[in-house]
Design a protein around this motif. Sequence first.
Motif, PDB file in Angstrom:
ATOM      1  N   ALA A   1       0.840  -1.197   0.000  1.00 31.14           N
ATOM      2  CA  ALA A   1       0.000   0.000   0.000  1.00 31.14           C
ATOM      3  C   ALA A   1       0.875   1.247   0.000  1.00 31.14           C
ATOM      4  CB  ALA A   1      -0.896   0.007   1.235  1.00 31.14           C
ATOM      5  N   ALA A   2       0.513   2.208  -0.818  1.00 30.85           N
ATOM      6  CA  ALA A   2       1.056   3.571  -0.784  1.00 30.85           C
ATOM      7  C   ALA A   2       2.522   3.698  -1.206  1.00 30.85           C
ATOM      8  CB  ALA A   2       0.850   4.214   0.590  1.00 30.85           C
ATOM      9  N   VAL A   3       3.415   2.947  -0.567  1.00 29.05           N
ATOM     10  CA  VAL A   3       4.843   3.058  -0.888  1.00 29.05           C
ATOM     11  C   VAL A   3       5.421   1.657  -1.093  1.00 29.05           C
ATOM     12  CG1 VAL A   3       5.212   5.216   0.365  1.00 29.05           C
ATOM     13  CG2 VAL A   3       5.442   3.040   1.572  1.00 29.05           C
TER      14      VAL A   3
ATOM     15  N   SER B   1      -8.023   1.566 -11.010  1.00 28.90           N
ATOM     16  CA  SER B   1      -9.072   1.676  -9.992  1.00 28.90           C
ATOM     17  C   SER B   1      -9.358   3.126  -9.593  1.00 28.90           C
ATOM     18  CB  SER B   1      -8.681   0.866  -8.757  1.00 28.90           C
ATOM     19  OG  SER B   1      -7.490   1.380  -8.177  1.00 28.90           O
ATOM     20  N   HIS B   2      -8.310   3.933  -9.461  1.00 25.31           N
ATOM     21  CA  HIS B   2      -8.474   5.329  -9.055  1.00 25.31           C
ATOM     22  C   HIS B   2      -7.141   6.051  -9.245  1.00 25.31           C
ATOM     23  CE1 HIS B   2      -6.738   3.515  -5.509  1.00 25.31           C
ATOM     24  NE2 HIS B   2      -6.625   4.666  -4.883  1.00 25.31           N
ATOM     25  N   GLU B   3      -7.142   7.354  -9.001  1.00 23.06           N
ATOM     26  CA  GLU B   3      -6.016   8.176  -9.442  1.00 23.06           C
ATOM     27  C   GLU B   3      -4.855   8.276  -8.460  1.00 23.06           C
ATOM     28  OE1 GLU B   3      -9.164   9.099  -9.025  1.00 23.06           O
ATOM     29  OE2 GLU B   3      -9.378  11.157  -8.252  1.00 23.06           O
TER      30      GLU B   3
ATOM     31  N   LEU C   1      -1.397   7.821  -6.797  1.00 22.29           N
ATOM     32  CA  LEU C   1      -0.208   7.557  -7.601  1.00 22.29           C
ATOM     33  C   LEU C   1       0.327   6.141  -7.423  1.00 22.29           C
ATOM     34  CD1 LEU C   1       1.747  10.937  -7.424  1.00 22.29           C
ATOM     35  CD2 LEU C   1       0.120  10.128  -9.143  1.00 22.29           C
ATOM     36  N   ASP C   2       0.085   5.520  -6.263  1.00 25.42           N
ATOM     37  CA  ASP C   2       0.598   4.149  -6.086  1.00 25.42           C
ATOM     38  C   ASP C   2      -0.134   3.155  -6.993  1.00 25.42           C
ATOM     39  OD1 ASP C   2      -1.576   4.783  -4.276  1.00 25.42           O
ATOM     40  OD2 ASP C   2      -1.230   2.882  -3.232  1.00 25.42           O
ATOM     41  N   HIS C   3      -1.154   3.632  -7.722  1.00 24.97           N
ATOM     42  CA  HIS C   3      -1.918   2.753  -8.616  1.00 24.97           C
ATOM     43  C   HIS C   3      -1.712   3.092 -10.094  1.00 24.97           C
ATOM     44  CE1 HIS C   3      -4.353   0.841  -5.374  1.00 24.97           C
ATOM     45  NE2 HIS C   3      -3.896   1.923  -4.744  1.00 24.97           N
ATOM     46  N   ILE C   4      -1.099   4.246 -10.393  1.00 26.43           N
ATOM     47  CA  ILE C   4      -1.027   4.636 -11.818  1.00 26.43           C
ATOM     48  C   ILE C   4       0.344   5.130 -12.283  1.00 26.43           C
ATOM     49  CG2 ILE C   4      -3.486   5.255 -11.876  1.00 26.43           C
ATOM     50  CD1 ILE C   4      -2.556   8.241 -11.969  1.00 26.43           C
TER      51      ILE C   4
ATOM     52  N   SER D   1     -10.303  -2.974  -4.927  1.00 27.15           N
ATOM     53  CA  SER D   1      -9.182  -2.043  -4.799  1.00 27.15           C
ATOM     54  C   SER D   1      -9.421  -1.180  -3.563  1.00 27.15           C
ATOM     55  CB  SER D   1      -9.080  -1.210  -6.064  1.00 27.15           C
ATOM     56  OG  SER D   1      -7.915  -0.445  -6.021  1.00 27.15           O
ATOM     57  N   ASP D   2      -8.672  -0.121  -3.422  1.00 27.39           N
ATOM     58  CA  ASP D   2      -8.736   0.690  -2.200  1.00 27.39           C
ATOM     59  C   ASP D   2     -10.181   1.005  -1.826  1.00 27.39           C
ATOM     60  OD1 ASP D   2      -6.088   0.624  -2.785  1.00 27.39           O
ATOM     61  OD2 ASP D   2      -5.718   2.763  -2.440  1.00 27.39           O
ATOM     62  N   SER D   3     -10.550   0.647  -0.590  1.00 19.83           N
ATOM     63  CA  SER D   3     -11.920   0.900  -0.135  1.00 19.83           C
ATOM     64  C   SER D   3     -12.014   0.749   1.369  1.00 19.83           C
ATOM     65  CB  SER D   3     -12.890  -0.101  -0.781  1.00 19.83           C
ATOM     66  OG  SER D   3     -14.229   0.205  -0.416  1.00 19.83           O
TER      67      SER D   3
ATOM     68  N   GLY E   1     -10.004   5.415   4.380  1.00 17.24           N
ATOM     69  CA  GLY E   1     -10.716   4.759   3.284  1.00 17.24           C
ATOM     70  C   GLY E   1     -10.100   3.426   2.920  1.00 17.24           C
ATOM     71  N   HIS E   2      -9.742   2.659   3.932  1.00 17.45           N
ATOM     72  CA  HIS E   2      -9.142   1.344   3.710  1.00 17.45           C
ATOM     73  C   HIS E   2      -9.816   0.307   4.609  1.00 17.45           C
ATOM     74  CE1 HIS E   2      -6.072   2.515   0.933  1.00 17.45           C
ATOM     75  NE2 HIS E   2      -5.636   3.477   1.740  1.00 17.45           N
ATOM     76  N   MET E   3      -9.453  -0.962   4.405  1.00 17.14           N
ATOM     77  CA  MET E   3     -10.028  -2.058   5.175  1.00 17.14           C
ATOM     78  C   MET E   3      -8.964  -2.731   6.022  1.00 17.14           C
ATOM     79  SD  MET E   3     -12.489  -3.547   2.197  1.00 17.14           S
ATOM     80  CE  MET E   3     -12.708  -5.180   2.820  1.00 17.14           C
TER      81      MET E   3
ATOM     82  N   ASN F   1      -4.417  -8.227  -0.038  1.00 16.44           N
ATOM     83  CA  ASN F   1      -3.554  -7.459  -0.934  1.00 16.44           C
ATOM     84  C   ASN F   1      -3.442  -6.031  -0.381  1.00 16.44           C
ATOM     85  OD1 ASN F   1      -2.129  -6.943  -3.367  1.00 16.44           O
ATOM     86  ND2 ASN F   1      -4.005  -6.305  -4.412  1.00 16.44           N
ATOM     87  N   HIS F   2      -2.511  -5.211  -0.955  1.00 18.72           N
ATOM     88  CA  HIS F   2      -2.393  -3.792  -0.583  1.00 18.72           C
ATOM     89  C   HIS F   2      -2.103  -3.680   0.922  1.00 18.72           C
ATOM     90  CE1 HIS F   2      -3.608   0.544  -0.425  1.00 18.72           C
ATOM     91  NE2 HIS F   2      -3.279   0.541  -1.691  1.00 18.72           N
ATOM     92  N   ILE F   3      -0.931  -4.213   1.293  1.00 20.91           N
ATOM     93  CA  ILE F   3      -0.550  -4.349   2.698  1.00 20.91           C
ATOM     94  C   ILE F   3       0.312  -3.154   3.123  1.00 20.91           C
ATOM     95  CG2 ILE F   3       0.627  -5.878   4.345  1.00 20.91           C
ATOM     96  CD1 ILE F   3      -1.884  -7.094   2.825  1.00 20.91           C
TER      97      ILE F   3
HETATM   98 ZN    ZN Z   1      -3.502   2.455  -2.711  1.00 20.26          ZN
END
Ligand code: ZN
Length: 304
Positions: free
Chosen positions: A14-16, A63-65, A67-70, A211-213, A247-249, A269-271
């Motif tokens: 996640a993120a980085v 999934s969304h904008e 930066l860690d996703h695009i 994805s992120d939610s 906004g995460h689980m 995923n997205h740890i």
């Molecule tokens: Zn993310």
Amino acid sequence: MSTTFRITFLGTSAAVPTVRRNVSATLVAYQDLKWLIDCGEGTQRQMLRANLGFKNLTRIVLSHEHLDHILGMGGLLATMNMLQPVDEVVVYGNPTVIERVRQMTSYIGRSAQYHLHLQPIDAGLVFTHRQLECYAFPTLHRVKHSYGFVFQEKPRRRFLAEVATALGVPNGPERRLLLAGTSLQTPSGRLVHPDEVLGAEEPGKKLVYISDSAYFPELSTVAAGADCLISEATFLHADATLAAEAGHMTAVQAAMVARDAGVKMLYLNHISQRYAQCESLLLEEARPIFANTHLAHDFDAIEV
Ligand SMILES: [Zn+2]
Ligand SMILES: [Zn+2]
């Protein structure tokens, strides 16, 4: 059971990025098509390391904008523009994503044979390919529009080869006609209807990617009956408040979705990098709620 989807995790942090985990990207192969779900920085190199060619990679769903996703899109599309492993690539995302990708690719000189399509999407049908349909569904995140994805194969009927042989259907292209729903006459004059040589309708495979939610109960409706659920699980239960704010689980919430949806297997995923020394706790928290939970690692490859 035969394999429908071949899934390779290319970025599970996640993120980085961390030493062991790159930022978000997952590659899925289905028949003669490959697509990426998200494309964090460094994704093209992750693909090389995973020994995945760019051939047949003609769809990218974002999934969304964040930066860690695009952020890997600029480099990946520059390489594909140069090497041209495919004639066209279609990129799908919300209007903000599409605008960011357009900006990134504005520096790339276009080669004539290669076509890049940037396709804004809403919730609903994204693309179809043979028996497959891809749908986007809204997630609850810190942006205006963020999406998860459902990959649903249409129901299919198996061809009953022995029955066809017994009825005198030759072993050739006639069988494909029957599969396609056309009646035909055998050399001995017997009329054979498709229903005679096709088995009962079997549900197609379903793959769901959250994805992120933040957690919300309707996620289990979207994921209902999935053969495989890949869900973000950024946080441990101790950080549940932080998860909701960001906004995460949590892993527990991902397991609740899997349990309530009655899926066959769950991949976390997205740890968050904060758990690098205690990642097994994510599984320890999730498994009492949903036993068939796995923790995704970069370069894990699974078949569904
Ligand atoms: Zn993310
Ligand atoms: Zn995000």
